[in-house]
Design a protein around this motif. Structure first.
Motif, PDB file in Angstrom:
ATOM      1  N   GLY A 283      21.033 -21.952  77.488  1.00  0.00           N
ATOM      2  CA  GLY A 283      21.052 -21.445  78.762  1.00  0.00           C
ATOM      3  C   GLY A 283      22.473 -20.761  79.041  1.00  0.00           C
ATOM      4  N   THR A 284      23.305 -20.839  77.855  1.00  0.00           N
ATOM      5  CA  THR A 284      24.610 -20.224  77.899  1.00  0.00           C
ATOM      6  C   THR A 284      24.359 -18.921  77.192  1.00  0.00           C
ATOM      7  OG1 THR A 284      25.829 -22.160  77.572  1.00  0.00           O
ATOM      8  CG2 THR A 284      26.889 -20.149  77.141  1.00  0.00           C
ATOM      9  N   VAL A 285      24.906 -17.696  77.984  1.00  0.00           N
ATOM     10  CA  VAL A 285      24.711 -16.434  77.309  1.00  0.00           C
ATOM     11  C   VAL A 285      25.884 -16.063  76.149  1.00  0.00           C
ATOM     12  CG1 VAL A 285      25.164 -13.945  77.765  1.00  0.00           C
ATOM     13  CG2 VAL A 285      24.068 -15.280  79.832  1.00  0.00           C
ATOM     14  N   ARG A 286      25.222 -15.468  74.989  1.00  0.00           N
ATOM     15  CA  ARG A 286      26.067 -15.296  73.977  1.00  0.00           C
ATOM     16  C   ARG A 286      26.157 -13.694  73.729  1.00  0.00           C
ATOM     17  NH1 ARG A 286      28.393 -19.677  74.420  1.00  0.00           N
ATOM     18  NH2 ARG A 286      27.141 -21.660  73.774  1.00  0.00           N
ATOM     19  N   THR A 287      27.154 -13.332  73.163  1.00  0.00           N
ATOM     20  CA  THR A 287      27.177 -11.657  73.202  1.00  0.00           C
ATOM     21  C   THR A 287      27.517 -11.492  71.478  1.00  0.00           C
ATOM     22  OG1 THR A 287      29.695 -11.543  73.519  1.00  0.00           O
ATOM     23  CG2 THR A 287      28.028 -11.238  75.364  1.00  0.00           C
ATOM     24  N   TYR A 288      26.746 -10.392  71.135  1.00  0.00           N
ATOM     25  CA  TYR A 288      26.923  -9.846  69.854  1.00  0.00           C
ATOM     26  C   TYR A 288      26.594  -8.473  69.841  1.00  0.00           C
ATOM     27  CZ  TYR A 288      21.899 -11.191  69.965  1.00  0.00           C
ATOM     28  OH  TYR A 288      20.538 -11.073  70.100  1.00  0.00           O
TER      29      TYR A 288
ATOM     30  N   ALA B  45      27.414 -25.910  68.594  1.00  0.00           N
ATOM     31  CA  ALA B  45      27.036 -24.883  69.331  1.00  0.00           C
ATOM     32  C   ALA B  45      26.876 -23.633  68.616  1.00  0.00           C
ATOM     33  CB  ALA B  45      27.572 -24.616  70.628  1.00  0.00           C
ATOM     34  N   THR B  46      27.975 -22.958  67.885  1.00  0.00           N
ATOM     35  CA  THR B  46      28.009 -21.929  67.041  1.00  0.00           C
ATOM     36  C   THR B  46      26.884 -22.112  65.835  1.00  0.00           C
ATOM     37  OG1 THR B  46      30.088 -21.590  67.758  1.00  0.00           O
ATOM     38  CG2 THR B  46      29.223 -20.595  65.571  1.00  0.00           C
ATOM     39  N   SER B  47      26.846 -23.325  65.311  1.00  0.00           N
ATOM     40  CA  SER B  47      25.837 -23.239  64.299  1.00  0.00           C
ATOM     41  C   SER B  47      24.417 -23.326  64.763  1.00  0.00           C
ATOM     42  CB  SER B  47      25.942 -24.690  63.238  1.00  0.00           C
ATOM     43  OG  SER B  47      27.204 -25.021  63.090  1.00  0.00           O
ATOM     44  N   ARG B  48      24.080 -23.777  65.847  1.00  0.00           N
ATOM     45  CA  ARG B  48      22.683 -23.574  66.518  1.00  0.00           C
ATOM     46  C   ARG B  48      22.750 -22.222  66.920  1.00  0.00           C
ATOM     47  NH1 ARG B  48      24.229 -28.173  69.151  1.00  0.00           N
ATOM     48  NH2 ARG B  48      24.663 -26.932  71.233  1.00  0.00           N
ATOM     49  N   PHE B  49      23.627 -21.417  67.330  1.00  0.00           N
ATOM     50  CA  PHE B  49      23.399 -20.095  67.773  1.00  0.00           C
ATOM     51  C   PHE B  49      23.271 -19.182  66.634  1.00  0.00           C
ATOM     52  CE2 PHE B  49      25.789 -16.024  68.299  1.00  0.00           C
ATOM     53  CZ  PHE B  49      24.549 -15.341  69.222  1.00  0.00           C
ATOM     54  N   LEU B  50      24.031 -19.501  65.586  1.00  0.00           N
ATOM     55  CA  LEU B  50      23.974 -18.628  64.288  1.00  0.00           C
ATOM     56  C   LEU B  50      22.339 -18.800  63.759  1.00  0.00           C
ATOM     57  CD1 LEU B  50      27.357 -18.929  62.962  1.00  0.00           C
ATOM     58  CD2 LEU B  50      26.449 -16.936  64.166  1.00  0.00           C
ATOM     59  N   GLU B  51      22.101 -19.889  63.667  1.00  0.00           N
ATOM     60  CA  GLU B  51      20.678 -20.196  63.171  1.00  0.00           C
ATOM     61  C   GLU B  51      19.703 -19.590  63.799  1.00  0.00           C
ATOM     62  OE1 GLU B  51      17.964 -24.019  61.825  1.00  0.00           O
ATOM     63  OE2 GLU B  51      19.800 -24.606  63.318  1.00  0.00           O
ATOM     64  N   VAL B  52      19.706 -19.498  65.084  1.00  0.00           N
ATOM     65  CA  VAL B  52      18.601 -18.813  65.941  1.00  0.00           C
ATOM     66  C   VAL B  52      18.993 -17.298  65.942  1.00  0.00           C
ATOM     67  CG1 VAL B  52      18.063 -18.238  68.267  1.00  0.00           C
ATOM     68  CG2 VAL B  52      18.526 -20.676  67.727  1.00  0.00           C
ATOM     69  N   LEU B  53      20.169 -16.797  65.625  1.00  0.00           N
ATOM     70  CA  LEU B  53      20.278 -15.359  65.635  1.00  0.00           C
ATOM     71  C   LEU B  53      19.847 -14.862  64.187  1.00  0.00           C
ATOM     72  CD1 LEU B  53      21.390 -12.754  66.763  1.00  0.00           C
ATOM     73  CD2 LEU B  53      23.788 -13.444  65.483  1.00  0.00           C
ATOM     74  N   ILE B  54      19.912 -15.411  63.100  1.00  0.00           N
ATOM     75  CA  ILE B  54      19.957 -15.225  61.771  1.00  0.00           C
ATOM     76  C   ILE B  54      18.446 -15.415  61.327  1.00  0.00           C
ATOM     77  CG2 ILE B  54      20.112 -15.790  59.436  1.00  0.00           C
ATOM     78  CD1 ILE B  54      23.001 -16.453  60.248  1.00  0.00           C
ATOM     79  N   THR B  55      17.781 -16.384  62.166  1.00  0.00           N
ATOM     80  CA  THR B  55      16.260 -16.493  61.593  1.00  0.00           C
ATOM     81  C   THR B  55      15.321 -15.712  62.698  1.00  0.00           C
ATOM     82  OG1 THR B  55      16.231 -18.621  62.889  1.00  0.00           O
ATOM     83  CG2 THR B  55      16.810 -18.623  60.620  1.00  0.00           C
ATOM     84  N   ALA B  56      15.928 -15.342  63.656  1.00  0.00           N
ATOM     85  CA  ALA B  56      15.057 -14.500  64.786  1.00  0.00           C
ATOM     86  C   ALA B  56      14.313 -13.418  64.346  1.00  0.00           C
ATOM     87  CB  ALA B  56      15.828 -13.811  65.845  1.00  0.00           C
TER      88      ALA B  56
END
Length: 78
Positions: A3-8, A65-76
């Motif tokens: 639910g938190t917006v991440r930018t990249y 939180a960063t680990s979870r976000f990077l996992e989702v980003l990289i495996t998307a």
């Protein structure tokens, strides 16, 4: 994700290279080297804890939180 917006921001073309500046309080802007975009698709991740107030309450939470976000980003899948 949580639910938190991440930018990249994404710049360039070629194989994907995900960058991370190191942690809360360190901005991603210093990583930007435009010449890399000639050969790589550069993904500049904003660290958890650099966003809106309340984005991250503490360092252990930021790391997980960063680990979870990077996992989702990289495996998307596109």
């Amino acid at each position: 994700m949580d639910g938190t917006v991440r930018t990249y921001p994404v710049h360039g073309t070629g194989p994907v290279c995900v960058t991370h500046p190191g942690g809360p309080g360190i901005a991603r802007e210093h990583l930007r080297v435009p010449v890399t975009g000639r050969h790589l698709t550069m993904v500049y991740v904003e660290p958890v804890g650099n966003g809106a107030p309340g984005d991250c309450p503490g360092a252990p939470t930021a790391v997980s939180a960063t680990s979870r976000f990077l996992e989702v980003l990289i495996t998307a899948r596109p």
